[in-house]
Design a protein around this motif. Structure first.
Motif, short mmCIF file in Angstrom:
data_model
loop_
_atom_site.label_atom_id
_atom_site.label_comp_id
_atom_site.label_asym_id
_atom_site.label_seq_id
_atom_site.Cartn_x
_atom_site.Cartn_y
_atom_site.Cartn_z
N TRP A 110 -8.03 0.46 13.84
CA TRP A 110 -7.76 -0.06 12.51
C TRP A 110 -8.17 -1.53 12.40
CZ3 TRP A 110 -3.73 1.51 15.77
CH2 TRP A 110 -2.97 0.48 16.33
N ILE A 111 -8.37 -1.96 11.15
CA ILE A 111 -8.72 -3.35 10.85
C ILE A 111 -7.71 -3.84 9.82
CG2 ILE A 111 -10.49 -4.91 9.95
CD1 ILE A 111 -12.55 -2.66 10.62
N VAL A 112 -7.02 -4.93 10.12
CA VAL A 112 -6.03 -5.51 9.21
C VAL A 112 -6.74 -6.44 8.23
CG1 VAL A 112 -4.01 -7.01 9.05
CG2 VAL A 112 -4.16 -5.33 10.88
N VAL A 113 -6.39 -6.33 6.94
CA VAL A 113 -6.96 -7.20 5.90
C VAL A 113 -5.82 -7.81 5.08
CG1 VAL A 113 -9.13 -5.91 5.74
CG2 VAL A 113 -7.20 -5.26 4.29
N PRO A 114 -6.10 -8.85 4.28
CA PRO A 114 -5.01 -9.55 3.58
C PRO A 114 -4.24 -8.70 2.57
CG PRO A 114 -6.98 -10.93 3.67
CD PRO A 114 -7.38 -9.58 4.16
N ASN A 115 -4.92 -7.77 1.88
CA ASN A 115 -4.23 -7.01 0.84
C ASN A 115 -4.94 -5.67 0.62
OD1 ASN A 115 -6.48 -7.51 -1.06
ND2 ASN A 115 -5.69 -9.62 -1.04
N GLU A 116 -4.35 -4.85 -0.25
CA GLU A 116 -4.87 -3.51 -0.49
C GLU A 116 -6.23 -3.54 -1.18
OE1 GLU A 116 -3.15 0.81 -2.05
OE2 GLU A 116 -2.17 -1.04 -2.65
N HIS A 117 -6.44 -4.54 -2.04
CA HIS A 117 -7.74 -4.65 -2.72
C HIS A 117 -8.85 -4.86 -1.70
CE1 HIS A 117 -10.82 -5.77 -5.59
NE2 HIS A 117 -11.00 -6.91 -4.93
N ASP A 118 -8.63 -5.75 -0.74
CA ASP A 118 -9.63 -5.98 0.31
C ASP A 118 -9.84 -4.73 1.16
OD1 ASP A 118 -9.95 -8.54 -0.55
OD2 ASP A 118 -8.74 -9.47 1.00
N ALA A 119 -8.76 -3.97 1.35
CA ALA A 119 -8.87 -2.71 2.12
C ALA A 119 -9.78 -1.73 1.39
CB ALA A 119 -7.49 -2.10 2.33
N LEU A 120 -9.65 -1.66 0.07
CA LEU A 120 -10.48 -0.76 -0.74
C LEU A 120 -11.96 -1.13 -0.61
CD1 LEU A 120 -10.38 1.52 -2.99
CD2 LEU A 120 -10.45 -0.35 -4.62
N ILE A 121 -12.27 -2.43 -0.69
CA ILE A 121 -13.65 -2.90 -0.59
C ILE A 121 -14.22 -2.60 0.80
CG2 ILE A 121 -15.16 -4.92 -0.72
CD1 ILE A 121 -13.93 -4.18 -3.39
N LEU A 122 -13.45 -2.90 1.85
CA LEU A 122 -13.91 -2.69 3.21
C LEU A 122 -14.10 -1.20 3.50
CD1 LEU A 122 -14.63 -3.74 6.02
CD2 LEU A 122 -12.17 -3.72 6.58
N GLU A 123 -13.17 -0.38 3.03
CA GLU A 123 -13.28 1.07 3.22
C GLU A 123 -14.59 1.59 2.62
OE1 GLU A 123 -10.76 5.04 1.88
OE2 GLU A 123 -11.20 3.44 0.45
N ASN A 124 -14.88 1.19 1.38
CA ASN A 124 -16.09 1.66 0.72
C ASN A 124 -17.34 1.21 1.46
OD1 ASN A 124 -17.22 3.04 -1.65
ND2 ASN A 124 -18.05 1.03 -2.14
N SER A 125 -17.34 -0.04 1.92
CA SER A 125 -18.49 -0.58 2.64
C SER A 125 -18.72 0.17 3.95
CB SER A 125 -18.27 -2.07 2.93
OG SER A 125 -19.30 -2.58 3.75
N LEU A 126 -17.66 0.43 4.70
CA LEU A 126 -17.79 1.12 5.99
C LEU A 126 -18.23 2.57 5.82
CD1 LEU A 126 -14.67 -0.27 7.91
CD2 LEU A 126 -17.09 -0.81 8.33
N ILE A 127 -17.71 3.23 4.79
CA ILE A 127 -18.10 4.64 4.54
C ILE A 127 -19.58 4.73 4.24
CG2 ILE A 127 -17.86 6.56 2.90
CD1 ILE A 127 -14.86 5.86 2.76
N LYS A 128 -20.09 3.81 3.41
CA LYS A 128 -21.52 3.82 3.07
C LYS A 128 -22.38 3.56 4.30
CE LYS A 128 -21.57 0.99 -0.55
NZ LYS A 128 -22.17 0.28 -1.70
#
Length: 617
Positions: free
Chosen positions: A71-89
């Protein structure tokens, strides 16, 4: 550390989590507001660690295969959404929904601040309030614009209005020559309104084009008539015939997704000023089969589709986003859009009235697209390739690579792309690479590394075809595995004849190298009549053609520069030494005398350095 021990270490923070199988292959990427709570919800812990009962069939199967977790910890849920989308692509996990369509769509714009406005195509956001946008358009924007200029005598070119006298366009009655004051701004604005009416009403535009086409045919202007025929076909393809008008001036974006046997389809509809302006669709591969049934998470598909589309700069935002199914965590998506555009845009699943009728139209179009898709041949070349090479996905999008050089001069590489939906090469996605490496192995490595670095912007395809043998296949796999990407790769090369592989040797046959399920490299020699081999050969040959043409172009440019050097008494042999050492001509131009002395003597180094200083642009 086993999976159960990892679960005990999960933090109470927002982040992104990744599941891996026993071979270290990435299975799934997800996001969480609280990692500990979200990840633990996938499991039941008694009597032993097992997938939770409430999971859907697809995720249940994924958890059954998972043996490790990161797992990767991020500051908030919004940042998690952005990182998730980037990694999936970038990484193409096996069990995530993968959408390729994250491109920006073209818009038609008109700037009312101009005295005599023109219609133009743009993909950029212009901040001026005087600009009105129409679209977006997935296909047909250029054909629509060309057709409107064929019918309506607007100012044809940007440069026209700057001229002081009427040009050819006025003579052939395609412009009223505002440059000579032959039309008032009031009358010209009526022409602009007529042009915009054709944008709003494609049926009207098509009818006008058909009239024009018949006129050309009667005048024996068959070539021009055929051009209009082709435009009509393209515009018709982009049109959904709904017959609907919301009787309001609302701007709405609509997303509808339905699953078929082998693919799902996503339909996007764009309603502007209460009328259906344009639409687009894409198919989504269904790679997970459970109990002989395809399975897709519609909720995840909607989330991916909305994030991918609104992650771009968009000139014309809707008032609302309509979805054909309820979407979980839609509040997260609304926050994402708010952060992106500073606009509150609601995501709604309408249950009645005209908006519900629009959703029904979109779903009907999904059904029709799936029907047409299923009517194609039951067994396709893509399924045959998947079975032959044991690919983990159907190779609907294929990228093929080749490189070329001559004695280290004009070292280049190329990528060509095959698109199943087009059933053809997608030439707009072809790429050239100027390479610095000296040998073919390093050149291929440099090119593939550069492609991997661009996966976030342009996601990985389903299959790479490498022009080479076992060594280059291993290289390609090492590269993609180093970044954790799920990507199939095969390599095609001529068999060795007299210890050499020559394309021109009639006795030499192509051998395809691939990695089987247990990770071993296999070599396969197919009959020349085998359609699967012919498909792979076609990819290789197109990459070879494309790179050779680029190589010739680059070499001509370098040869011209070499001839200039030779005027100064530096012979071809010395130039080749320089190119082999420096890799490209630009580096020779910028090299110091000391650097040039590594290859040539003091006098030659000074001659070359002086020559380029004297001929600086």
């Amino acid at each position: 550390m086993n999976l159960e021990e990892k679960l005990k270490q999960l933090p109470n923070e927002a982040g992104v989590y990744q599941y891996f199988d026993k071979d270290g292959h990435l299975l799934y990427i997800g996001k969480a507001k609280v990692l500990k709570n979200r990840v633990k919800s996938y499991f039941k812990f008694t009597p032993k660690l097992l997938p939770a009962d409430k999971l859907g069939a697809r995720i249940y199967k994924m958890i059954s295969e998972a043996v490790s977790l990161e797992w990767i910890v991020v500051p908030n849920e919004h940042d998690a959404l952005i990182l998730e989308n980037s990694l999936i692509k970038q990484l193409k996990p096996k069990y995530n929904i993968l959408l390729r369509d994250d491109k920006t769509y073209p818009y038609i714009m008109v700037d009312y601040a101009e005295l005599f406005p023109r219609l133009e195509i743009t993909r950029k956001v212009h901040k001026r309030k005087s600009i009105k946008y129409f679209g977006p358009y997935s296909t047909g924007a250029k054909d629509m614009l060309d057709s409107i200029y064929e019918i309506v005598p607007l100012v044809q070119k940007k440069s026209c209005i700057k001229g002081k006298e009427a040009c050819l366009f006025h003579q052939i009655k395609k412009c009223h020559a505002p440059c000579e004051g032959k039309i008032t701004t009031e009358d010209y604005s009526k022409l602009v309104d007529t042009a915009l009416d054709f944008i709003y009403n494609k049926t009207k535009l098509i009818a006008k084009l058909q009239e024009k086409m018949e006129e050309y045919a009667e005048d024996f202007r068959f070539e021009e008539a055929m051009k209009l025929r082709d435009r009509i076909k393209t515009i018709e393809k982009s049109q959904i015939k709904s017959g609907m008008d919301l009787a309001t001036n609302e701007d709405l974006d609509l997303f509808a997704i339905k699953a078929g046997r082998k693919k799902a389809v996503i339909v996007r509809m764009f309603i502007r000023d209460g009328k259906l302006a344009s639409s687009s669709h894409d198919f989504i591969k269904i790679d997970t089969i459970i109990d002989n049934e395809p399975t897709i998470d519609l909720n995840e598909a909607y989330q991916r589709a909305i994030i991918n589309y609104y992650d771009n700069e968009i000139p014309l935002l809707p008032k609302e986003i309509l979805v054909a199914n309820e979407v979980e965590e839609k509040e997260d998506l609304e926050v994402f859009i708010k952060e992106r555009f500073d606009r509150n845009i609601k995501i709604i699943n309408p249950k009645r009235d005209k908006k519900k009728t629009l959703v029904d139209i979109a779903l009907n179009n999904c059904d029709e697209l799936l029907r047409i898709e299923s009517s194609k041949n039951q067994t396709t070349i893509y399924e045959e390739l998947q079975n032959l090479f044991g690919l983990n996905t159907l190779p609907y999008r294929v990228e093929s690579y080749d490189n070329s050089h001559m004695m280290g001069q004009a070292t280049v590489g190329a990528m060509v792309v095959w698109n199943e939906e087009l059933n053809a090469f997608d030439r707009k996605d072809f790429r050239h690479y100027n390479l610095e490496s000296k040998d073919e192995y390093s050149q291929m490595r440099e090119m593939l590394m550069r492609r991997v670095d661009s996966f976030e912007k342009n996601p990985a395809p389903d299959l790479w075809v490498i022009d080479g043998g076992e060594t280059l296949l291993k290289l390609a796999y090492d590269i993609v595995q180093s970044v954790g990407v799920n990507l199939n790769i095969i390599a095609i090369a001529k068999e060795k004849v007299d210890a050499k592989a020559h394309r021109a040797k009639g006795a030499a046959k192509d051998i395809v190298h691939y990695k089987d399920k247990d990770g071993s490299i296999r070599a396969l020699k197919l009959k020349t009549s085998d359609q699967r081999l012919q498909f792979v050969q076609r990819q290789r040959d197109e990459a070879h053609r494309f790179v050779i043409n680029f190589h010739k172009k680059q070499k001509r440019a370098e040869d011209k520069q070499i001839s200039l050097l030779q005027i100064k008494g530096i012979g071809e042999a010395k130039v080749k030494k320089l190119l082999l050492y420096f890799g490209e001509f630009e580096k020779i131009k910028t090299a110091s005398v000391e650097e040039l002395k590594e290859v040539l003597n003091q006098k030659d180094a000074e001659v070359i350095s002086s020559y380029f200083k004297e001929n600086e642009d």
